[in-house]
Design an enzyme around this catalytic site. Structure first.
Site, PDB file in Angstrom:
ATOM      1  CB  CYS A  21     -62.972 -11.943 -21.149  1.00 37.90           C
ATOM      2  SG  CYS A  21     -61.244 -11.432 -21.055  1.00 37.90           S
ATOM      3  CB  CYS A  51     -65.232 -13.229 -24.840  1.00 40.68           C
ATOM      4  SG  CYS A  51     -65.095 -11.513 -25.382  1.00 40.68           S
ATOM      5  CB  CYS A 108     -60.587  -6.415 -27.355  1.00 37.37           C
ATOM      6  SG  CYS A 108     -61.066  -6.310 -25.635  1.00 37.37           S
ATOM      7  CB  CYS A 109     -57.410 -10.701 -27.782  1.00 36.87           C
ATOM      8  SG  CYS A 109     -58.903 -11.648 -27.422  1.00 36.87           S
ATOM      9  CB  CYS A 167     -56.785 -14.804 -27.619  1.00 34.35           C
ATOM     10  SG  CYS A 167     -55.767 -16.006 -26.756  1.00 34.35           S
TER      11      CYS A 167
END
Ligand code: SF4
Length: 247
Positions: free
Chosen positions: A206, A209, A123-124, A234
């Protein structure tokens, strides 16, 4: 860049204040210097200094950019808009590739980052790292709000380093600043800041997170708290493959 050339360049920063480092980067690398902002406290300090140094006027000397991952807090988006108004500047906002996001979500779910570190990295990678690579294309130097006391393994980081992953120089003008110095600057200059900082969020990424921390907790404990410490990165700031900062 060979080490000798980097050393020569780094020497030019000796004795310069953070504001002077910004001016140095803009003059040394015309149209190739980027100021990265995640709208965090340090980034707001650098924004204020850049505006006051005349680096973000109608003919900007720095490319001011931010990454909108699509999962940011509303407060962060509001701060972006507020900062643009306050300083009469425009951020270049980079978004993830729509097709990549759609493929990822279709195959792994919209909150895939909860499933495993690998999914979180995926996702990152899609929402942050790939847009960052695009943002830095054609740049010679990027300027970031890293501070040496934010993580133990960054303590020896120099203000100017070669970022091998992105193949450009990385400048951290606030490397030696403390939390207190950042706060004092923001207060003194009445710099717009994210209201979440006052609600226990020292580090804001985010929304799904990031959580607030309690007094005494490590400032980074609110990021990806469900993962083990060693897995929390990340990919935005790696030095020789080593994590130097979470975003
Ligand atoms: Fe995805 Fe969370 Fe990384 Fe944001 S911080 S890109 S939501 S995994």
């Amino acid at each position: 860049m060979n080490p000798e050339a980097l050393t020569q360049l780094a020497r030019q920063l000796d004795g310069l204040s953070p504001a002077q480092m910004l001016t140095w980067a803009a003059a040394k690398f015309p149209r190739q210097a980027a100021l990265a902002s995640s709208l965090g406290a340090e980034d707001q300090v650098l924004l204020d200094m850049s505006v006051k140094g005349g680096l973000l006027t109608k003919d900007p000397k720095l490319d001011l950019f931010t990454l909108d991952t699509g999962r940011l807090f509303p407060e962060t988006i509001d701060l972006l808009a507020q900062s643009e108004l306050h300083y009469a500047v425009q951020f270049r906002v980079l978004y993830p590739d729509t097709a990549e996001v759609e493929t990822m979500v279709a195959s792994a779910g919209i909150n895939l980052f909860r499933r495993s570190p690998e999914d979180r990295h995926r996702c990152c990678g899609v929402r942050k790292v790939a847009p960052l690579r695009r943002a830095l294309q054609g740049k010679a130097i990027w300027i970031v709000g890293l501070r040496s006391d934010q993580t133990a393994n960054r303590a020896d980081l120099a203000p100017l380093v070669w970022d091998e992953a992105n193949r450009l120089l990385k400048l951290s003008p606030l490397l030696q600043w403390s939390d207190a110095e950042v706060d004092a600057y923001l207060d003194e200059h009445q710099v717009p800041r994210n209201p979440l900082h006052a609600q226990g969020y020292p580090s804001i990424g985010c929304a799904p997170c990031t959580r607030a921390i309690v007094p005494g907790e490590d400032p980074r404990a609110g990021r990806w708290w469900w993962e083990q410490e060693s897995q929390r990165e990340c990919g935005l700031h790696l030095e020789n493959g080593r994590l130097v900062r979470n975003h």
